[in-house]
Enzyme design. Structure first.
Site, PDB file in Angstrom:
ATOM      1  N   GLY A  36      69.395 -11.097  45.730  1.00  0.00           N
ATOM      2  CA  GLY A  36      68.033 -10.885  45.222  1.00  0.00           C
ATOM      3  C   GLY A  36      67.834 -11.390  43.807  1.00  0.00           C
ATOM      4  NE  ARG A  92      46.529  -2.244  32.495  1.00  0.00           N
ATOM      5  CZ  ARG A  92      46.093  -2.158  33.749  1.00  0.00           C
ATOM      6  NH1 ARG A  92      44.975  -1.511  34.006  1.00  0.00           N
ATOM      7  NH2 ARG A  92      46.767  -2.706  34.726  1.00  0.00           N
ATOM      8  CD  GLN A  93      53.110   4.025  28.335  1.00  0.00           C
ATOM      9  OE1 GLN A  93      52.280   4.227  29.198  1.00  0.00           O
ATOM     10  NE2 GLN A  93      53.687   5.010  27.678  1.00  0.00           N
ATOM     11  CG  HIS A 125      44.891  -2.163  26.945  1.00  0.00           C
ATOM     12  ND1 HIS A 125      43.724  -2.111  27.690  1.00  0.00           N
ATOM     13  CD2 HIS A 125      45.122  -0.903  26.525  1.00  0.00           C
ATOM     14  CE1 HIS A 125      43.292  -0.874  27.728  1.00  0.00           C
ATOM     15  NE2 HIS A 125      44.111  -0.121  27.025  1.00  0.00           N
ATOM     16  CG  ASP A 162      35.823   1.092  28.111  1.00  0.00           C
ATOM     17  OD1 ASP A 162      35.684   0.204  27.260  1.00  0.00           O
ATOM     18  OD2 ASP A 162      36.704   1.043  28.986  1.00  0.00           O
ATOM     19  CE  LYS A 185      37.354   3.576  31.232  1.00  0.00           C
ATOM     20  NZ  LYS A 185      37.805   2.226  31.604  1.00  0.00           N
TER      21      LYS A 185
HETATM   22  C1  R5P Z   1      40.468   0.201  30.202  1.00  0.00           C
HETATM   23  O1  R5P Z   1      40.517   0.583  29.048  1.00  0.00           O
HETATM   24  C2  R5P Z   1      40.296  -1.229  30.555  1.00  0.00           C
HETATM   25  O2  R5P Z   1      39.471  -1.885  29.628  1.00  0.00           O
HETATM   26  C3  R5P Z   1      39.719  -1.392  31.960  1.00  0.00           C
HETATM   27  O3  R5P Z   1      38.421  -0.840  31.992  1.00  0.00           O
HETATM   28  C4  R5P Z   1      40.578  -0.730  32.995  1.00  0.00           C
HETATM   29  O4  R5P Z   1      41.911  -1.116  32.854  1.00  0.00           O
HETATM   30  C5  R5P Z   1      40.074  -1.078  34.386  1.00  0.00           C
HETATM   31  O5  R5P Z   1      40.858  -0.426  35.315  1.00  0.00           O
HETATM   32  P1  R5P Z   1      40.304  -0.108  36.763  1.00  0.00           P
HETATM   33  O6  R5P Z   1      39.828  -1.393  37.383  1.00  0.00           O
HETATM   34  O7  R5P Z   1      41.502   0.455  37.482  1.00  0.00           O
HETATM   35  O8  R5P Z   1      39.215   0.907  36.635  1.00  0.00           O
END
Ligand code: R5P
Length: 291
Positions: A36, A92-93, A125, A162, A185
């Site tokens: 793998g 995102r983390q 992000h 948001d 949001k």
């Molecule tokens: C969040 O802060 C991002 O800007 C996106 O709104 C989010 O990652 C979108 O995720 P989903 O499509 O799962 O709602």
């Protein structure tokens, strides 16, 4: 400058090479060993050359391939290595939300830059993630690419799902000279969100063509909720636009059921890819390399 397109970003890499005046472009040979593990081999004469590797890291395998490609071009004698990660996975983390968690974004910045002279990515992000790189790092924006596309459409207003996206929507609105607003949001869990109209909204939106602009569409939960709320306000038409279109599971179909058009840039291959960030990345490469 030579451009190498990793498995996750072959088409975008080729577009970047064209933007760089038809720079030599190559796709590395890749295969899996029986256990793998991944094998890569880069062709061409790279000794003494500036080399650009383009590879989004949507999956862990993409990340392993990127690290192997960096090592391979160094071994091949590249003079400078420019690593382009159009979609930077794990970004995102970007902080420790609970004790015991890693700051995943920082962990991968450190590893991705190891064999790089510079790193270029698109719409992280959070822009602070750039500060985790110790080498020169640049962030291209998906906004100009989306704006180029929206210029050809009858758009009346722009909407951020948001408050975190206010800078993005404001910039887009400025380019297109259109009004904008942002929803409030509340994220309930990783798939569900609750949206509400801002209390001070004083824009006429009934019958208008609204474009919801986000950085990432992942499960589609955010965009679907935003579109439903706009429909309740009797907007005329709804488009959904994002830089990174992950469209997990049936996200694309769910969004198509509530929006008239869905589109994204080409940082990840998907059926909504209608705008290219290649010119914006090429521009940064030219600047970063001083060529
Ligand atoms: C969040 O802060 C991002 O800007 C996106 O709104 C989010 O990652 C979108 O995720 P989903 O499509 O799962 O709602």
């Amino acid at each position: 400058m030579h451009v190498i397109g990793g498995t996750a970003s072959t088409a975008l890499a080729e577009r970047i090479s064209r933007e760089l005046g038809n720079a030599p472009f190559a796709i590395p040979f890749t295969k899996r060993f029986p256990d793998g593990e991944m094998y890569v081999r880069v062709g061409g004469r790279l000794e003494g050359e500036d080399v650009v590797i383009v590879q989004s890291t949507r999956t862990d395998q993409d990340l392993v391939e990127l690290l192997l490609l960096e090592e391979a071009v160094r071994e091949a004698g590249a003079k400078r290595v420019f690593v382009v990660v159009p979609y930077f996975g794990y970004a995102r983390q970007d902080r420790r939300f609970f004790p015991g968690e890693p700051v995943s974004a920082r962990a991968f910045c450190r590893h991705v830059e190891l064999d790089a002279d510079a790193v270029i990515t698109v719409d992280l992000h959070s822009p602070q993630t750039l500060s985790h790189f110790s080498k020169p790092a640049y962030e291209a924006s998906g906004i100009p690419a989306i704006a180029r596309l929206l210029r050809e459409r009858p758009v009346d207003l722009l909407v951020s799902p948001d408050r975190g996206g206010i800078e993005r929507v404001r910039r887009m609105a400025q380019i297109l000279d259109k009004p904008w607003f942002a929803f409030e949001k509340k994220r309930l869990d990783s798939e569900h969100v609750e949206l509400s109209l801002p209390a001070d909204l004083d824009l006429p939106i009934q019958g208008k063509h609204a474009v919801i602009v986000d950085d990432v569409i992942s499960t589609g939960g955010t965009i679907v909720e935003a579109a439903k709320l706009l429909k309740k306000q009797q907007v005329g038409a709804i488009s959904a636009a994002c830089t990174h279109g992950l469209f997990l599971r049936d996200a694309f179909e769910r969004i198509k059921a509530v929006a008239d058009e869905v589109f994204s840039t080409d940082t990840l291959g998907n059926p909504a890819e209608k705008a290219s960030v290649a010119p914006d990345i090429a521009q940064i490469l030219v600047r970063a390399s001083g060529t």
